[in-house]
Each structure stands twice: as C-alpha cells, then as structure tokens.
Design a protein around this motif. Structure first.
Motif, PDB file in Angstrom:
ATOM      1  N   MET A   1     -65.919 -31.545 -65.905  1.00  0.00           N
ATOM      2  CA  MET A   1     -64.474 -31.606 -66.464  1.00  0.00           C
ATOM      3  C   MET A   1     -64.189 -30.171 -66.622  1.00  0.00           C
ATOM      4  O   MET A   1     -65.022 -29.161 -66.965  1.00  0.00           O
ATOM      5  N   ALA A   2     -63.006 -29.718 -67.254  1.00  0.00           N
ATOM      6  CA  ALA A   2     -62.324 -29.041 -67.208  1.00  0.00           C
ATOM      7  C   ALA A   2     -62.248 -27.898 -68.585  1.00  0.00           C
ATOM      8  O   ALA A   2     -62.321 -28.368 -69.985  1.00  0.00           O
ATOM      9  N   THR A   3     -62.195 -27.044 -68.621  1.00  0.00           N
ATOM     10  CA  THR A   3     -62.718 -26.432 -70.273  1.00  0.00           C
ATOM     11  C   THR A   3     -61.110 -25.488 -70.519  1.00  0.00           C
ATOM     12  O   THR A   3     -60.391 -24.598 -69.860  1.00  0.00           O
ATOM     13  N   VAL A   4     -60.870 -26.503 -71.950  1.00  0.00           N
ATOM     14  CA  VAL A   4     -59.262 -26.185 -72.638  1.00  0.00           C
ATOM     15  C   VAL A   4     -59.361 -25.067 -73.450  1.00  0.00           C
ATOM     16  O   VAL A   4     -59.996 -25.626 -73.581  1.00  0.00           O
ATOM     17  N   LEU A   5     -58.272 -24.059 -73.855  1.00  0.00           N
ATOM     18  CA  LEU A   5     -58.597 -23.308 -74.647  1.00  0.00           C
ATOM     19  C   LEU A   5     -56.844 -24.109 -75.429  1.00  0.00           C
ATOM     20  O   LEU A   5     -55.921 -23.735 -75.347  1.00  0.00           O
ATOM     21  N   SER A   6     -57.456 -24.366 -76.983  1.00  0.00           N
ATOM     22  CA  SER A   6     -56.535 -25.353 -77.486  1.00  0.00           C
ATOM     23  C   SER A   6     -55.416 -23.659 -78.947  1.00  0.00           C
ATOM     24  O   SER A   6     -56.666 -23.559 -79.394  1.00  0.00           O
ATOM     25  N   GLU A  30     -61.399 -37.375 -74.939  1.00  0.00           N
ATOM     26  CA  GLU A  30     -61.388 -38.448 -74.801  1.00  0.00           C
ATOM     27  C   GLU A  30     -61.289 -38.769 -73.396  1.00  0.00           C
ATOM     28  O   GLU A  30     -61.579 -38.939 -72.449  1.00  0.00           O
ATOM     29  N   ARG A  31     -60.895 -38.007 -72.793  1.00  0.00           N
ATOM     30  CA  ARG A  31     -60.268 -37.960 -71.217  1.00  0.00           C
ATOM     31  C   ARG A  31     -61.909 -36.974 -69.895  1.00  0.00           C
ATOM     32  O   ARG A  31     -61.993 -36.952 -68.972  1.00  0.00           O
ATOM     33  N   GLY A  32     -62.242 -36.429 -71.528  1.00  0.00           N
ATOM     34  CA  GLY A  32     -63.374 -35.550 -70.733  1.00  0.00           C
ATOM     35  C   GLY A  32     -63.698 -33.754 -70.954  1.00  0.00           C
ATOM     36  O   GLY A  32     -65.012 -33.350 -70.200  1.00  0.00           O
ATOM     37  N   HIS A  33     -62.926 -33.545 -70.992  1.00  0.00           N
ATOM     38  CA  HIS A  33     -62.567 -31.974 -70.787  1.00  0.00           C
ATOM     39  C   HIS A  33     -62.961 -31.421 -72.237  1.00  0.00           C
ATOM     40  O   HIS A  33     -63.393 -31.843 -72.953  1.00  0.00           O
ATOM     41  N   ARG A  34     -63.494 -30.828 -72.448  1.00  0.00           N
ATOM     42  CA  ARG A  34     -64.366 -29.302 -73.180  1.00  0.00           C
ATOM     43  C   ARG A  34     -62.985 -28.523 -74.000  1.00  0.00           C
ATOM     44  O   ARG A  34     -62.443 -27.784 -73.170  1.00  0.00           O
ATOM     45  N   VAL A  35     -63.287 -28.973 -75.446  1.00  0.00           N
ATOM     46  CA  VAL A  35     -61.797 -28.189 -75.868  1.00  0.00           C
ATOM     47  C   VAL A  35     -62.270 -26.912 -76.454  1.00  0.00           C
ATOM     48  O   VAL A  35     -63.202 -27.647 -77.350  1.00  0.00           O
ATOM     49  N   GLU A  63     -61.313 -12.671 -73.660  1.00  0.00           N
ATOM     50  CA  GLU A  63     -62.480 -13.621 -72.536  1.00  0.00           C
ATOM     51  C   GLU A  63     -62.109 -15.240 -73.123  1.00  0.00           C
ATOM     52  O   GLU A  63     -62.950 -16.308 -71.878  1.00  0.00           O
ATOM     53  N   LEU A  64     -61.907 -15.268 -74.066  1.00  0.00           N
ATOM     54  CA  LEU A  64     -61.386 -16.592 -73.716  1.00  0.00           C
ATOM     55  C   LEU A  64     -60.487 -17.358 -72.972  1.00  0.00           C
ATOM     56  O   LEU A  64     -60.799 -18.851 -72.049  1.00  0.00           O
ATOM     57  N   PHE A  65     -59.564 -16.698 -73.158  1.00  0.00           N
ATOM     58  CA  PHE A  65     -58.560 -16.926 -71.803  1.00  0.00           C
ATOM     59  C   PHE A  65     -58.791 -16.918 -70.297  1.00  0.00           C
ATOM     60  O   PHE A  65     -58.672 -17.630 -69.961  1.00  0.00           O
ATOM     61  N   ALA A  66     -59.546 -15.818 -70.493  1.00  0.00           N
ATOM     62  CA  ALA A  66     -60.410 -15.431 -69.105  1.00  0.00           C
ATOM     63  C   ALA A  66     -61.455 -16.725 -68.621  1.00  0.00           C
ATOM     64  O   ALA A  66     -61.462 -17.059 -67.339  1.00  0.00           O
ATOM     65  N   GLU A  67     -61.899 -17.269 -69.448  1.00  0.00           N
ATOM     66  CA  GLU A  67     -62.815 -17.871 -69.075  1.00  0.00           C
ATOM     67  C   GLU A  67     -62.316 -20.144 -68.878  1.00  0.00           C
ATOM     68  O   GLU A  67     -62.783 -21.185 -69.087  1.00  0.00           O
ATOM     69  N   ALA A  68     -61.082 -20.036 -69.426  1.00  0.00           N
ATOM     70  CA  ALA A  68     -60.580 -21.664 -69.505  1.00  0.00           C
ATOM     71  C   ALA A  68     -59.867 -22.038 -67.981  1.00  0.00           C
ATOM     72  O   ALA A  68     -59.498 -20.900 -67.461  1.00  0.00           O
ATOM     73  N   ASP A  69     -59.909 -23.309 -67.641  1.00  0.00           N
ATOM     74  CA  ASP A  69     -58.837 -23.635 -67.098  1.00  0.00           C
ATOM     75  C   ASP A  69     -57.681 -23.781 -67.107  1.00  0.00           C
ATOM     76  O   ASP A  69     -57.016 -24.194 -66.442  1.00  0.00           O
ATOM     77  N   GLY A  70     -57.446 -24.185 -68.672  1.00  0.00           N
ATOM     78  CA  GLY A  70     -56.452 -24.890 -69.244  1.00  0.00           C
ATOM     79  C   GLY A  70     -56.035 -23.890 -70.556  1.00  0.00           C
ATOM     80  O   GLY A  70     -56.826 -24.272 -71.309  1.00  0.00           O
ATOM     81  N   VAL A  71     -55.310 -24.141 -70.926  1.00  0.00           N
ATOM     82  CA  VAL A  71     -54.526 -23.042 -72.631  1.00  0.00           C
ATOM     83  C   VAL A  71     -53.382 -24.530 -72.353  1.00  0.00           C
ATOM     84  O   VAL A  71     -52.296 -24.744 -72.188  1.00  0.00           O
ATOM     85  N   VAL A  72     -53.373 -24.748 -74.044  1.00  0.00           N
ATOM     86  CA  VAL A  72     -52.840 -25.664 -74.939  1.00  0.00           C
ATOM     87  C   VAL A  72     -51.922 -24.613 -75.754  1.00  0.00           C
ATOM     88  O   VAL A  72     -53.242 -24.117 -76.480  1.00  0.00           O
ATOM     89  N   ILE A  73     -50.862 -24.424 -76.295  1.00  0.00           N
ATOM     90  CA  ILE A  73     -50.041 -22.787 -76.535  1.00  0.00           C
ATOM     91  C   ILE A  73     -49.160 -23.976 -77.374  1.00  0.00           C
ATOM     92  O   ILE A  73     -48.117 -24.483 -77.301  1.00  0.00           O
ATOM     93  N   GLY A  74     -49.559 -23.823 -78.728  1.00  0.00           N
ATOM     94  CA  GLY A  74     -48.617 -24.742 -79.901  1.00  0.00           C
ATOM     95  C   GLY A  74     -48.242 -23.722 -80.736  1.00  0.00           C
ATOM     96  O   GLY A  74     -48.284 -22.006 -81.465  1.00  0.00           O
ATOM     97  N   THR A  75     -47.179 -24.192 -80.527  1.00  0.00           N
ATOM     98  CA  THR A  75     -46.162 -23.194 -81.964  1.00  0.00           C
ATOM     99  C   THR A  75     -45.334 -23.580 -82.901  1.00  0.00           C
ATOM    100  O   THR A  75     -44.399 -24.383 -82.343  1.00  0.00           O
ATOM    101  N   PRO A  76     -45.140 -23.109 -84.322  1.00  0.00           N
ATOM    102  CA  PRO A  76     -43.937 -23.602 -84.822  1.00  0.00           C
ATOM    103  C   PRO A  76     -42.906 -22.854 -84.412  1.00  0.00           C
ATOM    104  O   PRO A  76     -43.119 -21.389 -83.614  1.00  0.00           O
ATOM    105  N   VAL A  77     -41.481 -23.035 -84.529  1.00  0.00           N
ATOM    106  CA  VAL A  77     -40.699 -22.888 -83.606  1.00  0.00           C
ATOM    107  C   VAL A  77     -39.626 -21.620 -84.974  1.00  0.00           C
ATOM    108  O   VAL A  77     -39.060 -22.655 -86.384  1.00  0.00           O
ATOM    109  N   TYR A  78     -39.625 -21.003 -85.012  1.00  0.00           N
ATOM    110  CA  TYR A  78     -38.573 -19.513 -85.937  1.00  0.00           C
ATOM    111  C   TYR A  78     -38.159 -19.048 -85.361  1.00  0.00           C
ATOM    112  O   TYR A  78     -37.806 -18.884 -84.300  1.00  0.00           O
TER     113      TYR A  78
END
Length: 184
Positions: A1-6, A30-35, A63-78
């Motif tokens: 499956m995909a590699t996800v950078l969180s 749980e869906r089988g992705h590597r996070v 390099e983590l960004f380059a290798e990822a298939d998907g990216v989850v971006i989390g941020t607080p709102v200020y």
C-alpha cells in the motif's frame, strides 16, 4: 500500500492537533497504509528559519516528503490561518513538493469561526505546491478532542462519525493511485 507522511504543524508538545493526527494515522494503518508521523516542531529552529536545506535534519524531512505517496497535513488555526510553524516548513519545501501526491488537510481550533481556514488558507497553498489530489479537508474543535487519564485520545462521537468518511476517502484516493502501479 501507500506510504503516508502525517505532518503536525503544531508548536505545542501537548497538541490536540497531533493527537488527532495519530488517530487518523491509526485509521490509515488499519487500511494497510504505512504511516510516518512527523512533527515540524522537532526540526532545529535555526535550520528551519534560515531555510538551511543542507542541514541533516531538514534534508531528512524533505526526503520524507519526496518518498511519500500521500501527505496528511494537520495544523492548529491561529488568527484564521494555519500555524506559522507549518508555513515555515512549507516555504522551505521545493515548489512542487506535493506533485503526484494525495493530500488530506486537517485543522483544529477553538471556535467554529475558523472552520473555513482549511479551504481558504491551507488548500490554496497545498494546491500551489502541485498536490495531485487534495481530498476534502476537515476542521475539528479543540474541545472535541480529549485526553483520558491513561494518556489515550478520544474524539467526540459526532466528530468521529463525520471524520471517518473524510479519512476513508483519502485512503481510497491513495489506493486508486496505487492500483495502476500494482497492475503494471
């Protein structure tokens, strides 16, 4: 499956944003992705603020960004926008660092007045960085994320019910992208 950078863009070591991301990570696993969890605050401030991409820790982050298939971006709102810490990282990344990637934007904040920050502040930046597919983002009120005495994180039931299909849609987007590669 995909590699996800969180990626957590929170400067806080007790971040609810990061806690939310770790719940999302578990769902994707749980869906089988590597996070691969990543906290921007772990980068050396001087290297990040000066844009020293030759610094080993910053180079490793890129390099983590380059290798990822998907990216989850989390941020607080200020101040009705994503965190300055996240902005600093996004500024250091190559212009098209998100090309050929699925991206899931998530935000947390103290008021529903900030709910549009995902679509009006974060999404345009992610798009400008070449994100191939930006799935529906989601905003979660801070008070809907609690920490139990044992240290585990709990999301209010209604929030969990609404967030689950958002995370599943991101997972499905990753799987659709991987399907042609697996077929060949």
């Amino acid at each position: 499956m995909a590699t996800v950078l969180s990626v957590s863009g929170s400067p806080s070591p007790t971040s609810r944003t990061t806690r939310l991301l770790r719940l999302v990570d578990a769902r994707l696993e749980e869906r089988g992705h590597r996070v691969v969890p990543f906290e921007v605050r772990s980068l050396p401030a001087h290297a990040l603020l000066s844009g020293d991409v030759g610094h080993p820790e910053l180079a490793a982050a890129l390099e983590l960004f380059a290798e990822a298939d998907g990216v989850v971006i989390g941020t607080p709102v200020y101040k009705a926008a994503y965190s300055g810490l996240l902005k600093t990282l996004l500024d250091v990344l190559p212009q098209y660092a998100l090309r050929d990637k699925a991206v899931l934007p998530l935000a947390t904040g103290g008021s529903t007045a900030h709910v549009l920050a995902v679509d009006y502040a974060l999404r345009p930046v992610l798009s400008s960085m070449g994100a191939d597919h930006i799935t529906q983002g989601w905003f979660v009120l801070d008070r809907h994320i609690t920490v139990r005495e044992d240290g585990s994180t709990v999301v209010e039931r209604e929030t969990e019910v609404l967030l689950r299909p958002v995370v599943d849609a991101f997972g499905a987007a990753l799987e659709r992208r991987a399907a042609p590669a697996l077929a060949s």
